[in-house]
Enzyme design. Structure first.
Site, mmCIF file in Angstrom:
data_model
loop_
_atom_site.group_PDB
_atom_site.id
_atom_site.type_symbol
_atom_site.label_atom_id
_atom_site.label_comp_id
_atom_site.label_asym_id
_atom_site.label_seq_id
_atom_site.Cartn_x
_atom_site.Cartn_y
_atom_site.Cartn_z
ATOM 1 N N HIS A 120 -13.620 1.914 7.003
ATOM 2 C CA HIS A 120 -12.301 2.296 6.494
ATOM 3 C C HIS A 120 -11.365 1.092 6.346
ATOM 4 C CE1 HIS A 120 -11.082 2.510 10.860
ATOM 5 N NE2 HIS A 120 -9.953 2.050 10.355
ATOM 6 N N ASP A 150 -18.815 4.735 10.170
ATOM 7 C CA ASP A 150 -17.635 3.931 9.860
ATOM 8 C C ASP A 150 -17.897 2.444 10.127
ATOM 9 O OD1 ASP A 150 -15.132 3.403 8.910
ATOM 10 O OD2 ASP A 150 -14.062 3.990 10.723
ATOM 11 N N SER A 223 -8.760 -1.924 14.264
ATOM 12 C CA SER A 223 -9.962 -1.305 13.714
ATOM 13 C C SER A 223 -10.958 -2.363 13.251
ATOM 14 C CB SER A 223 -9.607 -0.399 12.535
ATOM 15 O OG SER A 223 -8.886 0.723 12.957
#
Length: 490
Positions: A120, A150, A223
């Site tokens: 993402h 992911d 992230s």
């Protein structure tokens, strides 16, 4: 002589006491040393060691201009031109695209420039810029992505070998172990936070989820960054947080390294994932289901449907309970899905199933999940002579035998068989366990049904066998699941 003897005895006692004192002192020193090892005084050495391999990631994407931002004004109003000019100045002209940017983190896993981050972070990006801890920027290309976990694999070309970090074994991480997170939180640049492993084997929403939960501060921008153990090995990729306000409240999630390494290997080799596919629909075995089929305990994965695919070719049937896959015991559906997904495509595996009160070993050659996904056969309908269905109330269910009219109403194929649930008594166990009007019961006691008499016969057979419940195979909109209903008193 007596005085001399007493003196010698006193000296011995004093020596023993002194020795005991030193033993106690040594024990205290050792205890303090162990405590110091369990709780490091500083993470500075570890941070200094691994920082050169941690990177900040900046992505940019061209998006269409938002033409819906102009307030609603009457057509022809003098304010119409004013608001259009204001919007055009901000968007660079009507219909002109604009560039947006986003920030994330990642880490280098090889000296030749392979970088791991979250999917993402780089999804839909037109440009990906890697910023290194020691300075300098490089543009990256996407080698491959896996939305299911992911994870994304990037590659940069550098003038020389890059500092990198290695993956550790996430299965050895214990609840309470120290961990350290690094990344680019809220776009503030390289940052370090420390905490402990709060929990393991967390599942959020994905099929292959295996998250390490930590209270190390993780925020937006972290992230894709690494979660290190105290040996400087990556045991997780920071992916998500649980927060009511968007900031860290001490509940962060990192995808376990043992999942990531498998994905990275495939992305590096193929540019995509290649997961094994067994070709079954499954559900967990509950206590009442285990009792209904005569299984000693609630374990394994209950097969609800076997469409065209490897399992069907290997002889698997609906109602089988998969107890072992490729030599390893199966505890539940989640464990089976992960194990099958990690298996090699085309590999012939042995699958132990529980069927008709005994175990049986099947040999199945695995297919590829990515090729099988999304292949749902279209339902067929057929018009035929209408027959008045026979209805009866059994175990709180109003059941009707299948007719062509019902097949058409329920969008079933022309060969669909079973009993249609017309209604369910809301005060019964059947309602509590989710049965509803429109469901189709195709099996009872792992035997097919075509009439209500068949259903009542299965009930009597189960009671004669000393069963307290009866296992039903129920289909709704084509999706099967097993439900165990208590038989109660006769």
């Amino acid at each position: 002589m007596r005085a001399l003897a007493l003196t010698a005895k006193q000296e011995t006692t004093t020596a023993v006491r002194a020795l005991w004192f030193w033993v106690v002192a040594l024990a205290l020193v050792l205890a303090q040393t162990i405590a110091a090892q369990a709780r490091p005084e500083s993470f500075a050495d570890l941070a200094q060691k691994v920082s050169p391999a941690v990177v900040n990631i900046t992505t940019s994407t061209m998006v269409a201009a938002n033409t819906d931002t102009m307030p609603m004004v009457p057509e022809g109003s003098p304010f119409e031109d004013f608001f259009r000019e204001f919007r055009d100045r901000n968007n660079g002209g009507e219909g002109q695209p604009r560039r947006t940017s986003a920030l994330g983190s990642g880490f280098v896993i090889s000296e030749d420039g392979f970088i791991v981050t979250n999917n993402h972070v780089i999804e839909s990006a037109d440009e990906i810029i890697i910023e290194f801890y020691e300075g300098g920027e490089l543009q990256a290309e996407v080698i491959g992505t896996d939305p299911k976990t992911d994870i994304a694999l990037l590659k940069v070309v550098a003038d020389g070998p890059l500092a990198f970090v290695s993956f550790g074994d996430s299965d050895t991480a214990r609840v309470g172990d120290w961990v350290m997170a690094m990344g680019n939180p809220l776009g503030q640049g390289f940052s370090v936070s420390a905490g402990i492993v709060s929990a393991r084997n967390r599942a959020l929403s994905g099929t292959y989820d295996d998250y390490i939960q930590t209270d190390a501060a993780i925020n937006r921008g972290n992230s894709g960054g690494p979660l290190f153990n105290m040996d400087g090995q990556v045991v997780g990729v920071n992916t998500a947080i649980l927060s009511p306000n968007g900031g860290s409240i001490g509940i962060g999630f990192s995808m376990a390294s043992n999942v990531v390494t498998r994905v990275v290997e495939q992305l590096k080799e193929f540019g995509e994932t290649r997961r094994g596919w067994l070709g079954v629909r499954i559900q967990d075995v509950t206590d009442d289901v285990a009792e209904a089929i005569g299984l000693d305990e609630a374990r394994g994965a209950l097969v609800t449907d076997v469409p065209e695919g490897p399992a069907l070719e290997g002889g698997m049937k609906s109602g089988d309970v998969i107890l072992s896959f490729d030599g390893k015991d199966v505890q539940d559906t989640r464990g089976l899905v992960r194990r099958v997904g990690n298996a090699e495509v085309g590999k012939a595996v042995r699958v132990v199933v529980f069927r008709d009160g005994k175990t049986q070993t099947l040999k199945v050659t695995l297919g590829r999940r990515e090729e099988a996904e999304g292949t749902v056969p279209a339902a067929q309908t057929d018009e035929g002579e209408e027959v008045a269905p026979s209805e009866r109330d059994v175990l709180g269910l109003t059941l009707s035998e299948m007719t062509d009219e019902l097949r058409q109403q329920l969008d079933l194929g022309p060969d669909a068989e079973g009993l249609v649930v017309r209604d369910v008594d809301v005060e019964t166990e059947a309602y509590e366990k989710g049965l509803r009007g429109g469901d189709v019961i195709t099996e009872a006691g792992q035997q097919s049904l075509s009439t209500v008499d068949d259903f009542e016969t299965r009930i009597e057979d189960a009671r004669d066998a000393g069963r307290k419940s009866l296992l039903l195979l129920v289909r709704r909109s084509g999706e099967p699941r097993f439900v165990a209903l208590s038989l109660g008193e006769e």
